[in-house]
Design a protein around this motif. Structure first.
Motif, mmCIF file in Angstrom:
data_model
loop_
_atom_site.group_PDB
_atom_site.id
_atom_site.type_symbol
_atom_site.label_atom_id
_atom_site.label_comp_id
_atom_site.label_asym_id
_atom_site.label_seq_id
_atom_site.Cartn_x
_atom_site.Cartn_y
_atom_site.Cartn_z
ATOM 1 N N ARG A 96 3.035 0.873 -10.683
ATOM 2 C CA ARG A 96 4.374 0.648 -11.287
ATOM 3 C C ARG A 96 5.288 0.551 -10.264
ATOM 4 O O ARG A 96 6.227 -0.132 -10.565
ATOM 5 C CB ARG A 96 4.593 2.023 -11.948
ATOM 6 C CG ARG A 96 3.625 2.347 -13.275
ATOM 7 C CD ARG A 96 4.031 3.712 -13.931
ATOM 8 N NE ARG A 96 4.055 4.804 -13.012
ATOM 9 C CZ ARG A 96 3.177 5.564 -12.439
ATOM 10 N NH1 ARG A 96 1.792 5.360 -13.370
ATOM 11 N NH2 ARG A 96 3.375 6.682 -11.838
ATOM 12 N N ARG B 261 7.510 -6.680 -9.675
ATOM 13 C CA ARG B 261 7.327 -5.496 -8.885
ATOM 14 C C ARG B 261 7.660 -5.773 -7.565
ATOM 15 O O ARG B 261 7.647 -4.885 -6.681
ATOM 16 C CB ARG B 261 5.640 -4.922 -8.891
ATOM 17 C CG ARG B 261 5.302 -4.292 -10.484
ATOM 18 C CD ARG B 261 3.910 -3.659 -10.116
ATOM 19 N NE ARG B 261 3.821 -2.871 -9.179
ATOM 20 C CZ ARG B 261 2.801 -2.587 -8.310
ATOM 21 N NH1 ARG B 261 1.490 -3.074 -8.573
ATOM 22 N NH2 ARG B 261 2.854 -1.614 -7.506
ATOM 23 N N ARG C 141 8.771 5.934 -13.205
ATOM 24 C CA ARG C 141 9.580 4.973 -12.107
ATOM 25 C C ARG C 141 11.121 5.644 -12.242
ATOM 26 O O ARG C 141 11.660 6.332 -13.193
ATOM 27 C CB ARG C 141 9.667 3.765 -12.692
ATOM 28 C CG ARG C 141 10.160 2.672 -11.803
ATOM 29 C CD ARG C 141 10.385 1.308 -12.314
ATOM 30 N NE ARG C 141 9.012 0.796 -12.502
ATOM 31 C CZ ARG C 141 9.007 -0.432 -12.715
ATOM 32 N NH1 ARG C 141 9.956 -1.184 -13.270
ATOM 33 N NH2 ARG C 141 7.833 -1.102 -12.890
ATOM 34 N N GLU D 288 4.314 6.908 -5.517
ATOM 35 C CA GLU D 288 4.491 6.389 -6.973
ATOM 36 C C GLU D 288 4.275 7.697 -7.906
ATOM 37 O O GLU D 288 4.923 7.721 -8.920
ATOM 38 C CB GLU D 288 3.356 5.153 -7.183
ATOM 39 C CG GLU D 288 3.237 4.926 -8.585
ATOM 40 C CD GLU D 288 2.197 3.652 -8.785
ATOM 41 O OE1 GLU D 288 2.552 2.482 -9.101
ATOM 42 O OE2 GLU D 288 1.110 3.966 -8.677
ATOM 43 N N PHE E 84 1.750 -9.871 -8.773
ATOM 44 C CA PHE E 84 2.215 -8.526 -9.152
ATOM 45 C C PHE E 84 3.714 -8.872 -9.908
ATOM 46 O O PHE E 84 4.632 -8.453 -9.330
ATOM 47 C CB PHE E 84 2.437 -7.641 -8.161
ATOM 48 C CG PHE E 84 1.121 -7.561 -7.264
ATOM 49 C CD1 PHE E 84 -0.005 -6.566 -7.703
ATOM 50 C CD2 PHE E 84 0.858 -8.282 -5.975
ATOM 51 C CE1 PHE E 84 -1.003 -6.528 -6.821
ATOM 52 C CE2 PHE E 84 -0.159 -8.098 -5.262
ATOM 53 C CZ PHE E 84 -1.101 -7.461 -5.647
ATOM 54 N N ALA F 67 0.826 -3.171 -3.096
ATOM 55 C CA ALA F 67 0.809 -3.432 -4.324
ATOM 56 C C ALA F 67 -0.415 -3.226 -5.305
ATOM 57 O O ALA F 67 -0.484 -2.943 -6.413
ATOM 58 C CB ALA F 67 1.381 -4.811 -4.580
ATOM 59 N N ARG G 219 10.972 2.432 -5.430
ATOM 60 C CA ARG G 219 10.614 1.225 -4.566
ATOM 61 C C ARG G 219 9.766 2.009 -3.211
ATOM 62 O O ARG G 219 9.941 2.951 -2.903
ATOM 63 C CB ARG G 219 11.591 0.418 -4.024
ATOM 64 C CG ARG G 219 12.666 -0.037 -4.868
ATOM 65 C CD ARG G 219 13.513 -1.150 -4.330
ATOM 66 N NE ARG G 219 14.858 -1.204 -5.056
ATOM 67 C CZ ARG G 219 15.131 -2.120 -6.130
ATOM 68 N NH1 ARG G 219 14.235 -2.895 -6.118
ATOM 69 N NH2 ARG G 219 16.134 -2.143 -6.771
ATOM 70 N N ARG H 281 7.938 -0.578 -7.504
ATOM 71 C CA ARG H 281 8.193 -1.844 -6.924
ATOM 72 C C ARG H 281 7.792 -1.839 -5.327
ATOM 73 O O ARG H 281 7.996 -0.839 -4.724
ATOM 74 C CB ARG H 281 9.740 -1.991 -6.875
ATOM 75 C CG ARG H 281 10.126 -2.306 -8.354
ATOM 76 C CD ARG H 281 11.621 -2.911 -8.610
ATOM 77 N NE ARG H 281 11.563 -4.093 -8.187
ATOM 78 C CZ ARG H 281 11.407 -5.288 -8.913
ATOM 79 N NH1 ARG H 281 11.199 -5.269 -10.246
ATOM 80 N NH2 ARG H 281 11.350 -6.444 -8.365
#
Length: 338
Positions: A77, A109, A337, A41, A106, A72, A47, A79
């Motif tokens: 942020r 996401r 992202r 992340e 979540f 998660a 993802r 996915r």
């Protein structure tokens, strides 16, 4: 900003199978996956997916929706999803309920990636209560999962009812046609035969029929990539997993990952060498410019929307270094992202 414009055209994501290293407890491998997701992340990957394997000595990731919940919870942020849940092993209602819980906790996401693989051995399939023929109704099972989210299933699935969770099909053989027929995104594993990969991608797009998720074809290519300061160092990073594949082909089980120097010290039989060459044939490795060129050629040939990267090294720092280098050549923005 990437100095390789073709690489900036696509999104970049990660598949982690929670592989166990020699001398490591499964719990350590699972915690390492969660920690790695936080790093992914921070590097800007789009993802982070986890996988499903049952009764495999070298894999801790046996319950992907449970592990996805932990990932998660530890991130904010990126996915999170599965690559994938193997539908022949589960009742569609239970699958819908599990993803419904994830999506409720979540929102915005969660992804659902589905495959049709069975347990590796007869004993595992028996323990799961499935038979080889269980793959035949994959499309029907997948449709039923989607029905529960749409509110058209035989019962009301709480809390999935009414939620929107993107579904993806992990391709292998008939998976390409299933994704196209249902109008779903396709995750296609890159073959050593690049022409075969391109042909499968072309077939998917040619046969795609818009489905309930809407939109056009969405192709994700899954590929094993290692980047290091030198080509030799990058090759070493891929060697432990490649050897585990050889072990599984010749001895019937996928073991915890050995250190690369232990693999290099072995005197391989001709059969083992053949399997090792095959395991490494579809991989991409090298320094940054070499990998960038290889990935650019692959993207130009197949025109994917997204790349799903996988790499299991013996050392956690080596893996993270490889993904940092990949993020650099892909032009990912730290903390954002992709």
């Amino acid at each position: 900003m990437s100095t390789y414009p073709e690489l900036s055209r696509v999104r970049w994501s990660i598949l982690d199978r929670a592989l166990i290293r020699q001398g490591q407890e499964p719990a350590e491998a699972l915690r390492a996956t969660v920690a790695f997701a936080r790093d992914a992340e921070a590097l800007g990957y789009h993802r982070f997916w986890v996988a499903e394997h049952h009764a495999v000595p070298g894999v801790a990731g046996s319950a992907p929706t449970v592990l996805a919940a932990a990932v998660a919870s530890a991130t904010s942020r990126i996915r999170v999803g599965t690559g994938g849940v193997m539908l022949p092993n589960h009742r569609p209602l239970v699958v819908a309920e599990q993803f419904g819980v994830l999506a409720a906790l979540f929102p915005g996401r969660i992804d659902m990636g589905f495959g049709r693989s069975l347990g590796f051995t007869g004993a595992v399939r028996e323990a799961l209560g499935v038979e080889r023929a269980s793959t035949d109704d994959f499309a029907q099972r997948l449709t039923e999962v989607l029905d529960y989210f749409a509110g058209t299933g035989p019962v009301r699935a709480q809390p999935a009812h009414g939620l929107t969770v993107p579904a993806f099909v992990l391709a292998g053989g008939a998976g390409v046609d299933t994704a196209a027929a249902l109008g779903l995104p396709l995750v296609l594993a890159v073959s050593a035969d690049r022409d075969r990969t391109r042909a499968a991608a072309d077939r998917y797009r040619a046969r795609f029929t818009p489905g309930r998720q809407g939109g056009g074809p969405h192709l994700t290519l899954a590929v094993n990539v290692a980047v290091a300061a030198t080509a030799e160092a990058a090759e070493r990073r891929q060697l432990p997993e490649a050897w585990a594949v050889v072990h599984s082909r010749t001895r019937g089980d996928f073991p915890p990952l050995d250190a690369p120097e232990e693999v290099l010290a072995r005197r391989l039989t001709s059969r083992e060498q053949e399997y090792l060459d095959a395991a490494r044939a579809g991989q991409i490795h090298g320094d940054e410019p070499t990998v960038a060129r290889s990935l650019t050629r692959l993207i130009d040939a197949t025109e994917p929307n997204e790349m799903l990267l996988t790499l299991a090294t013996h050392g956690e720092e080596e893996r993270l270094d490889s993904y940092r280098r990949l993020a650099g050549i892909a032009g990912l923005r730290t903390g954002a992202r992709a």
